[in-house]
Design an enzyme around this catalytic site. Structure first.
Site, PDB file in Angstrom:
ATOM      1  N   HIS A  43       9.340  32.539  29.660  1.00 56.84           N
ATOM      2  CA  HIS A  43       9.415  31.196  29.088  1.00 56.84           C
ATOM      3  C   HIS A  43       9.762  31.333  27.604  1.00 56.84           C
ATOM      4  O   HIS A  43       8.880  31.274  26.745  1.00 56.84           O
ATOM      5  CB  HIS A  43       8.080  30.472  29.263  1.00 56.84           C
ATOM      6  CG  HIS A  43       8.121  29.017  28.903  1.00 56.84           C
ATOM      7  ND1 HIS A  43       7.342  28.082  29.526  1.00 56.84           N
ATOM      8  CD2 HIS A  43       8.843  28.340  27.968  1.00 56.84           C
ATOM      9  CE1 HIS A  43       7.579  26.887  28.990  1.00 56.84           C
ATOM     10  NE2 HIS A  43       8.482  27.021  28.049  1.00 56.84           N
ATOM     11  N   GLU A  70      11.816  29.689  32.489  1.00 55.01           N
ATOM     12  CA  GLU A  70      11.232  28.380  32.214  1.00 55.01           C
ATOM     13  C   GLU A  70      11.611  27.931  30.810  1.00 55.01           C
ATOM     14  O   GLU A  70      11.794  28.754  29.913  1.00 55.01           O
ATOM     15  CB  GLU A  70       9.700  28.454  32.295  1.00 55.01           C
ATOM     16  CG  GLU A  70       9.151  28.883  33.627  1.00 55.01           C
ATOM     17  CD  GLU A  70       7.634  28.958  33.632  1.00 55.01           C
ATOM     18  OE1 GLU A  70       7.060  29.015  34.723  1.00 55.01           O
ATOM     19  OE2 GLU A  70       7.026  28.961  32.537  1.00 55.01           O
ATOM     20  N   HIS A 191      -0.234  27.740  36.176  1.00 57.18           N
ATOM     21  CA  HIS A 191      -0.970  27.470  34.942  1.00 57.18           C
ATOM     22  C   HIS A 191      -2.464  27.653  35.192  1.00 57.18           C
ATOM     23  O   HIS A 191      -3.092  26.859  35.881  1.00 57.18           O
ATOM     24  CB  HIS A 191      -0.717  26.079  34.353  1.00 57.18           C
ATOM     25  CG  HIS A 191      -1.005  26.028  32.878  1.00 57.18           C
ATOM     26  ND1 HIS A 191      -0.044  26.268  31.918  1.00 57.18           N
ATOM     27  CD2 HIS A 191      -2.140  25.828  32.196  1.00 57.18           C
ATOM     28  CE1 HIS A 191      -0.566  26.179  30.716  1.00 57.18           C
ATOM     29  NE2 HIS A 191      -1.861  25.922  30.858  1.00 57.18           N
TER      30      HIS A 191
END
Length: 238
Positions: A43, A70, A191
């Site tokens: 990410h 991401e 997450h």
């Protein structure tokens, strides 16, 4: 079986804390694949405080499992990076520039037109798309309208409430998963998933294709080692 994608952002954070190349991010990602990870997630953020854009190019050259990038498609640099590196999957996340970590999903109704535009761009390049969403059936219905291939359920609330009442914590995610299955949208999640809560989540979420886990997995590796930890997480998904 649900696939495990290892997010290596925290490896990059540790490397960047001292400069140099220790730990070696590329080697750690390759070792993760060797030890059983079925994908690698990164990410990158505009300030490159952990994953650098150069890391993404290097990883693309050597990875043999699924590569998932991401990020926020409002950043032109991010769009260019994804189109140039051609990962297997791009996950669109509505991060603000100064966020420490992701803390909410897309409002797929409010941002429908923007998401359609971005998803079309990536799908035209042959890249599978996923969008980060909260576990709300109406938001998932909105996701269907964007043309996305998959959604990624934002699981922080599940993780926070798991120890108190796991049945209640997972309830909205089960409803969200059922809606995604009904609409024939692929289902990912991530997450704050951990060794403590992963098995219960994966066993109760129908059609779960992939989980992306970084922070908890890297923290556990400080105790158990990189190879052993990846195998432990894989075992929770069996």
């Amino acid at each position: 079986m649900t696939q495990l994608s290892v997010n290596v952002n925290k490896i990059a954070t540790l490397r960047n804390a001292r400069g140099g190349n220790t730990p070696n991010l590329i080697q750690m990602a390759l070792d993760a694949e060797k030890y059983g990870a079925q994908g690698i997630t990164v990410h990158p953020r505009p300030d490159e405080r952990h994953i650098r854009y150069s890391d993404v190019y290097e990883l693309k050259e050597v990875l043999t499992t699924e590569f998932n990038i991401e990020g926020n498609p409002k950043e032109e640099k991010f769009i260019a990076l994804v189109l140039k590196t051609q990962p297997h999957q791009v996950t669109l996340v509505p991060d603000a520039t100064n966020q420490i970590t992701s803390n909410h999903g897309w409002n797929t109704i409010e941002h429908k037109d923007f998401l359609i535009k971005m998803i079309d761009k990536f799908k035209e390049a042959g890249i599978r798309t996923s969008i980060f969403v909260d576990p709300d059936p109406k938001i998932i219905e909105g996701a269907k309208e964007t043309g996305t291939d998959r959604i990624e359920l934002y699981t922080e609330s599940y993780a926070q409430n798991f120890a108190t009442n796991k049945a209640m914590a997972i309830e909205p995610f089960v409803a969200a998963a059922k809606k995604a299955n009904e609409l024939e949208i692929g289902l990912n999640a991530g997450h704050d998933l951990s060794l403590e809560n992963l098995r219960y989540f994966s066993q109760n979420i129908p059609g779960l294709l992939e989980v992306s886990i970084g922070h908890a997995l890297v923290a556990d590796a400080l105790y158990f080692g990189w190879e052993n930890t990846i195998r432990m997480y894989r075992n929770e998904l069996t």
